[in-house]
Scaffold this active site. Structure first.
Site, PDB file in Angstrom:
ATOM      1  N   ARG A 113      40.880 -26.708 -30.455  1.00 11.41           N
ATOM      2  CA  ARG A 113      41.810 -27.084 -31.532  1.00 11.41           C
ATOM      3  C   ARG A 113      41.674 -28.558 -31.910  1.00 11.41           C
ATOM      4  O   ARG A 113      42.010 -28.964 -33.009  1.00 11.41           O
ATOM      5  CB  ARG A 113      43.250 -26.749 -31.126  1.00 11.41           C
ATOM      6  N   LYS A 129      52.306 -26.911 -34.729  1.00 12.99           N
ATOM      7  CA  LYS A 129      52.455 -28.319 -34.333  1.00 12.99           C
ATOM      8  C   LYS A 129      53.543 -28.922 -35.201  1.00 12.99           C
ATOM      9  O   LYS A 129      53.463 -28.890 -36.430  1.00 12.99           O
ATOM     10  CB  LYS A 129      51.148 -29.086 -34.557  1.00 12.99           C
ATOM     11  N   HIS A 158      44.378 -41.343 -39.524  1.00 12.98           N
ATOM     12  CA  HIS A 158      45.744 -41.704 -39.113  1.00 12.98           C
ATOM     13  C   HIS A 158      45.933 -43.221 -39.088  1.00 12.98           C
ATOM     14  O   HIS A 158      46.999 -43.737 -39.423  1.00 12.98           O
ATOM     15  CB  HIS A 158      46.062 -41.119 -37.733  1.00 12.98           C
ATOM     16  N   LYS A 188      41.988 -21.246 -39.308  1.00 14.22           N
ATOM     17  CA  LYS A 188      42.904 -21.932 -38.389  1.00 14.22           C
ATOM     18  C   LYS A 188      43.467 -20.943 -37.364  1.00 14.22           C
ATOM     19  O   LYS A 188      43.647 -21.279 -36.186  1.00 14.22           O
ATOM     20  CB  LYS A 188      44.018 -22.640 -39.160  1.00 14.22           C
ATOM     21  N   HIS A 204      48.489 -38.431 -46.750  1.00 11.73           N
ATOM     22  CA  HIS A 204      47.799 -37.916 -45.573  1.00 11.73           C
ATOM     23  C   HIS A 204      46.396 -37.428 -45.956  1.00 11.73           C
ATOM     24  O   HIS A 204      45.403 -37.777 -45.320  1.00 11.73           O
ATOM     25  CB  HIS A 204      48.618 -36.791 -44.948  1.00 11.73           C
ATOM     26  N   GLU A 256      41.902 -31.495 -46.764  1.00 16.74           N
ATOM     27  CA  GLU A 256      41.926 -30.664 -45.539  1.00 16.74           C
ATOM     28  C   GLU A 256      41.023 -29.436 -45.716  1.00 16.74           C
ATOM     29  O   GLU A 256      40.444 -28.943 -44.744  1.00 16.74           O
ATOM     30  CB  GLU A 256      43.358 -30.221 -45.192  1.00 16.74           C
ATOM     31  N   GLU A 281      46.136 -27.130 -27.956  1.00 18.88           N
ATOM     32  CA  GLU A 281      45.181 -28.198 -28.226  1.00 18.88           C
ATOM     33  C   GLU A 281      44.657 -28.893 -26.975  1.00 18.88           C
ATOM     34  O   GLU A 281      44.796 -30.099 -26.798  1.00 18.88           O
ATOM     35  CB  GLU A 281      45.800 -29.239 -29.183  1.00 18.88           C
TER      36      GLU A 281
END
Ligand SMILES: NC(=O)c1ccc[n+]([C@@H]2O[C@H](COP(=O)([O-])OP(=O)(O)OC[C@H]3O[C@@H](n4cnc5c(N)ncnc54)[C@H](O)[C@@H]3O)[C@@H](O)[C@H]2O)c1
Ligand SMILES: [Zn+2]
Length: 365
Positions: A241, A143, A252, A227, A265, A185, A237
């Site tokens: 996903r 991505k 976000h 992943k 982030h 993450e 996705e």
């Protein structure tokens, strides 16, 4: 040195994890079917720390290098910087076989990948991630994107790299804040993976904080392997996903409202993850102990559970720019239990606002 394979047919590639990988990256390119003109994209901080070493290895492998240094931080993930990359590539006469090499965190990675996806309708792309966040998440899966002032990653593509070289030694120079961002993450992935991964992180917290290389190697390899499975099932996705976006809907919105600088982030994902788990408690029967356990883990890793300096109403409006919103409905990734996620489109907006109000305070940072 270890490798995790991402199996996507003709687009398969390895994530190589280890030490001193710049020479390995250069020799991978030397052996491949690439033109000898390459483009190196990095940011100002990483340029100072590592770019010369990589450039030397590439020149020794016979490559003529064009190089562009973008500012460090999210502001570089813009169409304006993508355009500067195109200009540099055109000036350097890079052709369709020229590799674009991203050296740095998720920002140079996403930006370079986007430029590589679009320059001459797509050129080869190599990721050399130097942040924990990029090694466990951003550099894998293809991505690529730039931001629009209205929202994160609004302009993007799917463009898999030809290889990823995750050099563990580079993680030692990360600031505590950027290191913690990557851990957010990792905690998110542990929630999705289940099977005792959250307990493993809690048990290993001391070694993780010390940046012990053995534990880092297993964290990076583990996150990439997880992943890989998801991306192999759903590269573009449309299904599973989407689960990887756990915590990213509120996250976000908070990141955007903080002008991409108030919160990193990973910090925004940490706050958003807590929000998603609170919603999961009400709408997916998640046991409250899980939310408590995850919050404690995030705190242990010095990550925030709440945002300040963010306007709740503006953050609420920002939710609607999320790419997961379809037909004017927000789509939420919720957790039933660790290892078991679902997508819900039916969370009452009143509840969405209420949880958000608990996550953000309109005070000063
Ligand atoms: N494409 C994806 O699937 C995906 C997944 C997750 C996140 N992302 C994106 O990744 C970005 C965040 O990534 P990030 O946290 O790596 O951001 P980043 O690239 O801005 O790096 C964070 C900071 O660390 C510095 N830095 C990088 N490597 C360093 C090193 N080795 N030593 C010292 N300092 C170093 C950078 O200069 C920067 O200031 C966001 O834009 C996010 O949207 C993308
Ligand atoms: Zn993320």
């Amino acid at each position: 040195m270890r490798a995790v394979k991402i199996k996507l047919g003709k687009r398969s590639y390895d994530v190589v994890i280890g030490h001193d990988l710049f020479t390995a990256a250069a020799s991978f390119l030397q052996k491949g079917d690439y033109s000898k003109k390459a483009l190196l994209v990095t940011d100002s901080t990483v340029n100072r720390l590592y770019a010369d070493k990589l450039a030397d290895a590439l020149r020794e492998a016979g490559f003529a290098l064009a190089k562009i240094v973008v500012p460090s931080g999210e502001e570089a993930k813009s169409l304006a910087w993508a355009e500067k990359i195109y200009d540099t590539a055109i000036e350097g006469k890079l052709d369709r076989q020229s590799p674009f090499i991203a050296l740095g965190g998720g920002v140079p990675g996403d930006l370079t990948g986007f430029a590589a996806a679009t320059y001459m309708r797509g050129v080869p792309f190599i990721q050399i991630p130097t942040t924990l966040l990029a090694q466990v998440d951003a550099s894998v899966g293809g991505k690529v994107a730039v931001n629009h002032p209205a929202g994160k990653n609004m302009i993007g593509a799917f463009h898999q790299p030809d290889a990823v070289f995750a050099d563990l030694a580079s993680l030692q120079s990360l600031s505590p804040r950027d290191y913690a961002s990557g851990l957010a993450e990792i905690v998110k992935t542990a929630c999705l993976e289940g099977g005792g991964r959250l307990d493993f992180l809690a048990e290993q917290a001391g070694r993780i904080e010390e940046r012990d290389e053995e534990v880092l190697s297993s964290l990076v390899a583990g996150a990439c392997a997880y992943k890989a499975k998801i991306v192999e099932d759903d590269e573009r996705e449309t299904g599973v996903r989407m689960f990887l976006n756990l915590g990213h809907t509120y996250g976000h919105a908070i990141e955007t409202e903080g002008g991409f600088s108030l919160y990193t982030h990973g910090e925004a994902v940490s706050i958003g993850l807590r929000g998603a788990l609170l919603l999961s408690g009400e709408f997916a029967s998640l046991a409250p102990q899980v939310t408590t356990k995850v919050s404690a883990l995030l705190e242990k890793f010095h990550l925030p559970l709440k945002a300040s300096g963010i306007d709740p109403e503006r953050a609420y409006q920002a939710l609607w720019h999320d790419k997961k919103a379809v037909d004017e409905k927000l789509r939420w990734v919720l957790l039933k239990k660790p290892g078991d996620a679902l997508i819900s489109k039916d969370i009452p907006l009143l509840k969405v606002r209420e949880v958000l109000a608990g996550l953000v305070e309109n005070g000063k940072h």
